[in-house]
Design a protein around this motif. Structure first.
Motif, PDB file in Angstrom:
ATOM      1  N   ARG A   1     -20.887  25.116  10.219  1.00 17.28           N
ATOM      2  CA  ARG A   1     -19.754  26.037  10.328  1.00 17.28           C
ATOM      3  C   ARG A   1     -18.446  25.288  10.084  1.00 17.28           C
ATOM      4  O   ARG A   1     -17.542  25.792   9.413  1.00 17.28           O
ATOM      5  N   LEU A   2     -18.338  24.080  10.632  1.00 14.44           N
ATOM      6  CA  LEU A   2     -17.138  23.274  10.411  1.00 14.44           C
ATOM      7  C   LEU A   2     -17.000  22.889   8.941  1.00 14.44           C
ATOM      8  O   LEU A   2     -15.906  22.948   8.377  1.00 14.44           O
ATOM      9  N   LEU A   3     -18.113  22.491   8.323  1.00 20.73           N
ATOM     10  CA  LEU A   3     -18.077  22.123   6.915  1.00 20.73           C
ATOM     11  C   LEU A   3     -17.676  23.312   6.040  1.00 20.73           C
ATOM     12  O   LEU A   3     -16.884  23.167   5.101  1.00 20.73           O
ATOM     13  N   ASP A   4     -18.213  24.487   6.343  1.00 20.36           N
ATOM     14  CA  ASP A   4     -17.844  25.699   5.594  1.00 20.36           C
ATOM     15  C   ASP A   4     -16.347  25.969   5.719  1.00 20.36           C
ATOM     16  O   ASP A   4     -15.683  26.304   4.734  1.00 20.36           O
ATOM     17  N   TYR A   5     -15.832  25.827   6.923  1.00 24.44           N
ATOM     18  CA  TYR A   5     -14.400  26.053   7.144  1.00 24.44           C
ATOM     19  C   TYR A   5     -13.566  25.039   6.361  1.00 24.44           C
ATOM     20  O   TYR A   5     -12.637  25.410   5.641  1.00 24.44           O
ATOM     21  N   LEU A   6     -13.905  23.764   6.504  1.00 19.28           N
ATOM     22  CA  LEU A   6     -13.121  22.723   5.840  1.00 19.28           C
ATOM     23  C   LEU A   6     -13.106  22.901   4.325  1.00 19.28           C
ATOM     24  O   LEU A   6     -12.054  22.771   3.693  1.00 19.28           O
ATOM     25  N   THR A   7     -14.243  23.210   3.750  1.00 24.26           N
ATOM     26  CA  THR A   7     -14.296  23.354   2.291  1.00 24.26           C
ATOM     27  C   THR A   7     -13.680  24.671   1.806  1.00 24.26           C
ATOM     28  O   THR A   7     -13.434  24.820   0.615  1.00 24.26           O
ATOM     29  N   SER A   8     -13.388  25.587   2.721  1.00 27.63           N
ATOM     30  CA  SER A   8     -12.737  26.837   2.331  1.00 27.63           C
ATOM     31  C   SER A   8     -11.216  26.709   2.274  1.00 27.63           C
ATOM     32  O   SER A   8     -10.541  27.599   1.765  1.00 27.63           O
ATOM     33  N   LEU A   9     -10.684  25.603   2.774  1.00 27.17           N
ATOM     34  CA  LEU A   9      -9.236  25.404   2.784  1.00 27.17           C
ATOM     35  C   LEU A   9      -8.756  24.993   1.396  1.00 27.17           C
ATOM     36  O   LEU A   9      -9.144  23.949   0.882  1.00 27.17           O
TER      37      LEU A   9
END
Length: 84
Positions: free
Chosen positions: A33-41
């Motif tokens: 979930r954190l990786l998905d968030y970070l790469t969505s920025l």
């Protein structure tokens, strides 16, 4: 907390994660979930930070390790993902 001195990338990561934690309060956060968030920025370096590729779970763990932050297994239903 360690005596690690943040560099520009560390500061960006800690700032981005703080923003995520503030917007989505929870007791634990699955790594994916954190990786998905970070790469969505859009304005952040997380889609190309790992030699031109998106940040990985291993890379995230290495960046957070100097601050005493490490993932651990947390049971979520029947699954046991690594979480922060």
């Amino acid at each position: 907390m360690s005596n690690a001195k943040p560099n520009r990338l560390d500061t960006q990561l800690l700032t981005d994660l703080r923003h995520f934690f503030t917007e989505q309060p929870a007791t634990h956060y699955p790594t994916e979930r954190l990786l998905d968030y970070l790469t969505s920025l859009d304005a952040a370096p997380w889609t190309t930070v790992a030699d031109g590729k998106p940040i990985t779970a291993r890379h995230l763990a290495r960046l957070l390790q100097p601050y005493g932050i490490a993932p651990k297994n947390i049971r979520v239903g029947k699954a046991v993902p690594k979480c922060y």
